[in-house]
Design a protein around this motif. Structure first.
Motif, mmCIF file in Angstrom:
data_model
loop_
_atom_site.group_PDB
_atom_site.id
_atom_site.type_symbol
_atom_site.label_atom_id
_atom_site.label_comp_id
_atom_site.label_asym_id
_atom_site.label_seq_id
_atom_site.Cartn_x
_atom_site.Cartn_y
_atom_site.Cartn_z
ATOM 1 N N ASN A 1 5.259 -39.713 -94.158
ATOM 2 C CA ASN A 1 5.982 -40.107 -92.952
ATOM 3 C C ASN A 1 5.116 -40.169 -91.706
ATOM 4 O OD1 ASN A 1 8.436 -40.231 -94.360
ATOM 5 N ND2 ASN A 1 8.648 -38.021 -94.229
ATOM 6 N N GLY A 2 3.795 -40.078 -91.860
ATOM 7 C CA GLY A 2 2.918 -40.119 -90.695
ATOM 8 C C GLY A 2 2.719 -41.536 -90.175
ATOM 9 N N GLU A 3 2.031 -41.654 -89.065
ATOM 10 C CA GLU A 3 1.725 -42.951 -88.470
ATOM 11 C C GLU A 3 0.665 -43.648 -89.316
ATOM 12 O OE1 GLU A 3 0.024 -44.780 -84.279
ATOM 13 O OE2 GLU A 3 0.350 -42.639 -84.477
ATOM 14 N N ILE A 4 0.813 -44.950 -89.501
ATOM 15 C CA ILE A 4 -0.130 -45.741 -90.281
ATOM 16 C C ILE A 4 -0.956 -46.603 -89.329
ATOM 17 C CG2 ILE A 4 -0.381 -47.488 -92.088
ATOM 18 C CD1 ILE A 4 0.840 -44.863 -93.066
ATOM 19 N N ASP B 1 -2.434 -34.386 -84.230
ATOM 20 C CA ASP B 1 -3.335 -34.854 -83.178
ATOM 21 C C ASP B 1 -4.233 -35.989 -83.664
ATOM 22 O OD1 ASP B 1 -4.822 -33.379 -84.913
ATOM 23 O OD2 ASP B 1 -5.710 -32.056 -83.412
ATOM 24 N N GLY B 2 -3.708 -36.828 -84.527
ATOM 25 C CA GLY B 2 -4.476 -37.973 -85.010
ATOM 26 C C GLY B 2 -5.355 -37.685 -86.203
ATOM 27 N N VAL B 3 -5.115 -36.581 -86.893
ATOM 28 C CA VAL B 3 -5.912 -36.230 -88.066
ATOM 29 C C VAL B 3 -5.499 -37.117 -89.241
ATOM 30 C CG1 VAL B 3 -6.413 -34.406 -89.739
ATOM 31 C CG2 VAL B 3 -6.233 -33.858 -87.314
ATOM 32 N N ALA B 4 -6.480 -37.792 -89.842
ATOM 33 C CA ALA B 4 -6.211 -38.634 -91.003
ATOM 34 C C ALA B 4 -5.975 -37.748 -92.226
ATOM 35 C CB ALA B 4 -7.361 -39.581 -91.259
ATOM 36 N N ILE B 5 -4.878 -38.019 -92.917
ATOM 37 C CA ILE B 5 -4.583 -37.234 -94.120
ATOM 38 C C ILE B 5 -4.692 -38.089 -95.388
ATOM 39 C CG2 ILE B 5 -3.182 -35.483 -92.974
ATOM 40 C CD1 ILE B 5 -0.696 -37.032 -93.890
ATOM 41 N N VAL B 6 -4.647 -39.410 -95.210
ATOM 42 C CA VAL B 6 -4.783 -40.334 -96.340
ATOM 43 C C VAL B 6 -5.570 -41.546 -95.866
ATOM 44 C CG1 VAL B 6 -3.553 -41.813 -97.992
ATOM 45 C CG2 VAL B 6 -2.554 -39.630 -97.316
ATOM 46 N N GLU C 1 -3.388 -42.957 -92.922
ATOM 47 C CA GLU C 1 -2.128 -42.309 -92.551
ATOM 48 C C GLU C 1 -2.510 -41.058 -91.760
ATOM 49 O OE1 GLU C 1 1.789 -40.028 -94.322
ATOM 50 O OE2 GLU C 1 0.570 -41.239 -95.674
ATOM 51 N N LEU C 2 -1.922 -40.942 -90.584
ATOM 52 C CA LEU C 2 -2.210 -39.800 -89.723
ATOM 53 C C LEU C 2 -1.138 -38.740 -89.907
ATOM 54 C CD1 LEU C 2 -3.194 -41.721 -86.484
ATOM 55 C CD2 LEU C 2 -4.628 -41.101 -88.445
#
Length: 74
Positions: free
Chosen positions: A3-6, A56-61, A50-51
């Motif tokens: 569900n994070g920002e793409i 705080d803008g950390v990329a997780i994917v 995907e953040l």
């Protein structure tokens, strides 16, 4: 994906030896490089991130669509 920002980015490459750039930082040669390298009918220069949701803008994917590759942060 979750569900994070793409966000998506395109890798661009500058040929500083090209006459149009003449060693300057104008980077006109990138215009001819977008979508130049393809695999499976998709551009190899596209990276989709995907953040972390509410973070705080950390990329997780990170996904490279042309390679069908998705990498997750542990």
């Amino acid at each position: 994906m979750g569900n994070g920002e793409i966000v998506a980015f395109r890798a661009v490459f500058q040929d500083t030896a090209a006459p149009v750039d003449a060693g300057t930082p104008t980077c006109n040669t990138w215009e001819d490089g977008v979508d130049k390298l393809v695999y499976n009918g998709l551009a190899l220069d596209e990276f989709v991130f995907e953040l972390e949701k509410g973070g705080d803008g950390v990329a997780i994917v990170v996904t490279i669509p042309a390679l069908g590759l998705t990498m997750q942060r542990n």
